[in-house]
Design an enzyme around this catalytic site. Sequence first.
Site, short mmCIF file in Angstrom:
data_model
loop_
_atom_site.label_atom_id
_atom_site.label_comp_id
_atom_site.label_asym_id
_atom_site.label_seq_id
_atom_site.Cartn_x
_atom_site.Cartn_y
_atom_site.Cartn_z
N LYS A 50 0.83 -1.20 0.00
CA LYS A 50 0.00 0.00 0.00
C LYS A 50 0.87 1.25 0.00
O LYS A 50 1.58 1.52 0.96
CB LYS A 50 -0.92 0.01 1.22
CG LYS A 50 -1.79 1.27 1.32
CD LYS A 50 -2.64 1.27 2.57
CE LYS A 50 -3.46 2.56 2.68
NZ LYS A 50 -4.32 2.57 3.87
N SER A 107 -8.79 3.94 2.31
CA SER A 107 -7.70 4.48 1.52
C SER A 107 -6.85 3.41 0.83
O SER A 107 -5.98 3.73 0.01
CB SER A 107 -6.78 5.33 2.41
OG SER A 107 -6.25 4.55 3.46
N SER A 131 -10.36 1.44 6.27
CA SER A 131 -9.59 1.60 5.03
C SER A 131 -9.14 0.31 4.38
O SER A 131 -8.65 0.34 3.25
CB SER A 131 -8.36 2.48 5.30
OG SER A 131 -8.75 3.80 5.58
#
Length: 356
Positions: A50, A107, A131
């Site tokens: 990520k 996210s 997220s």
Amino acid sequence: MTAALEASLARIGRFDPELCAFTEVWPDEARARARTASRLPLGGLPFAVKGRAGIRSYAARRLIAAGGVPVGATSVPGPGTHWQTWGQGAHGRTVNPWRPDRTPGGSSAGSAVAVAADMVEMATGSDGAGSVRIPASWCGVFGLKTTGGLLPSPDSTGLASPGVLAASAARAETYLRHVLAGYAPRPVRLPVPAAYSPDLGFASVDPDVAEVVRAAVDRLAAAGVIRLVRDPVTLLDPAETWMAVRRKSPTTASGALRAANDRTLDAFFARAPLLLSPVTPNRPHGHEGPGDVYSTALTWAFNLSGHPAASAPAGFTPDGCPAGLQLVTDRGTDAELLAVACAVERALPPRPHRFS
């Protein structure tokens, strides 16, 4: 695993210009790592990280040490996306692989899309309000938020926990087995006593989402995976408390609300091992923004409480949007949660694949 790596890189080259899941791809470094990883436990398994900083995360370092091969960094929200529901990839805005006009969630946007499009089987994520779970739900993949404090996190508020987006709960267990020192599987006896809360006592849930998730719960009960118990879980809306903790400015009222919800959850998990709910109250919204609905309404309570929580694919709403079933267990029972999630996946229809 060199064949798996080449297949992963080929799919990234084919689909990422459309989906925009990656900010960077590292083919040369990945091939070099793969040549030395064949004798390690993961044997060169490709995975994504990520964001650009993800390669330095604790989870990524542990996976690399076990023979995993990072292929690239996935997209996270760019400037101006304060609501953090889509990422900014190398080719543009990250889109939902099932509905390009909709957000993939965030996210951990690119991580979810990369897994949904089978570019990788596993991608790291982090979850401070949902997220991992929200993009997993909206992209139709499995997502796990670990128990608060179980794994190192750079978030000083304690809200964010490391997690993983994966093609299956079994693949998520691969992540935890190699990232968490001393991890051991914990078989569970079926049916698992479980309570289903459609709204956690306060949220307003889209009827189509509620219908999809409830149908999945009923199917699990019919298959003998869960035994539904009549044990309503009514929490107080944690929105203001979460924001106060994130701002590092807790108040007496926010502390009291957090304590009250903790007491409710502690009492529930003393009676039953599993809590079920929708992951989000809404389906994926458009790229213009979420409007007045908090997509985090059903997830961020468990960032405050520290409980492990997962999103399992539950099905699709009539307009073709995936919806997720949230599974929550007691603190520190991440292994049991994954065992339940594996049983859930066996009972529900197989995860459909978006791209051939």
